[in-house]
Design an enzyme around this catalytic site. Structure first.
Site, PDB file in Angstrom:
ATOM      1  N   CYS A   9       5.059  -6.507  -4.216  1.00 14.91           N
ATOM      2  CA  CYS A   9       4.906  -5.480  -3.177  1.00 14.91           C
ATOM      3  C   CYS A   9       5.597  -5.992  -1.914  1.00 14.91           C
ATOM      4  CB  CYS A   9       3.439  -5.106  -2.960  1.00 14.91           C
ATOM      5  SG  CYS A   9       2.402  -6.364  -2.195  1.00 14.91           S
ATOM      6  N   ARG A  15      -1.376  -4.803  -2.682  1.00 19.31           N
ATOM      7  CA  ARG A  15      -1.087  -4.197  -3.976  1.00 19.31           C
ATOM      8  C   ARG A  15      -0.755  -5.196  -5.064  1.00 19.31           C
ATOM      9  NH1 ARG A  15       3.493  -0.208  -2.109  1.00 19.31           N
ATOM     10  NH2 ARG A  15       3.909  -2.040  -0.819  1.00 19.31           N
ATOM     11  N   ASP A 120       0.579   1.961  -0.181  1.00 17.97           N
ATOM     12  CA  ASP A 120       0.155   0.697   0.414  1.00 17.97           C
ATOM     13  C   ASP A 120      -1.135   0.887   1.210  1.00 17.97           C
ATOM     14  OD1 ASP A 120      -0.141  -1.747   1.670  1.00 17.97           O
ATOM     15  OD2 ASP A 120       1.970  -1.909   2.224  1.00 17.97           O
TER      16      ASP A 120
END
Length: 145
Positions: A9, A15, A120
């Site tokens: 990420c 994440r 996100d």
């Protein structure tokens, strides 16, 4: 031979460590790691609210530490799973010439029509929604392995 999976990420604090933790729990037979395309959080543990949301589901992320993606990751992993299109572009920009390691959008394993990215939660603040999608993707990945 153990399959090696890398989750990527932006900062490696929400994440990708959550995806790593979920897949590590679900598929202990595979080797997992996670990283970010940026270096802002190198050495830091996952973001507190993400750790808490994952812990509430039985997934411990406390041993993970952020690191930045490197060109060498293409040689160390069998499959690189990115959380969004920007992550994919940043990863592909570092691909060594001739390397054929597959890079896929992790959310596509969730099988939700029209969903290709994991939002996100650092910005959306929806840690549970993020984890719901990551859990679905992890289950889809397990079926695909």
């Amino acid at each position: 031979m153990t399959q090696k999976l890398l989750f990527v990420c932006l900062g490696n604090i929400c994440r990708s460590p959550a995806a790593e933790g979920l897949v590590r729990d679900l598929c202990p037979e595979v080797e997992t790691d996670s990283c970010g395309t940026g270096a802002w959080h190198v050495g830091e543990p996952p973001y507190g609210p993400m750790q808490a949301a994952a812990a509430a589901r039985g997934t411990d992320l406390s041993d993970l530490r952020a690191r930045q993606f490197t060109r060498g990751d293409f040689d160390r992993f069998d499959l690189i799973l990115v959380m969004d299109h920007d992550n994919r572009a940043n990863v592909e920009a570092l691909r060594p010439s001739g390397n054929t390691t597959e890079v896929k959008l992790f959310a596509e394993y969730a099988g939700q029509a029209g969903v290709s990215e994991v939002p996100d939660p650092y910005y959306t603040r929806d840690f549970d929604g993020c984890l719901d999608l990551l859990e679905e993707a992890a289950a889809g990945l397990k079926r695909a392995l």
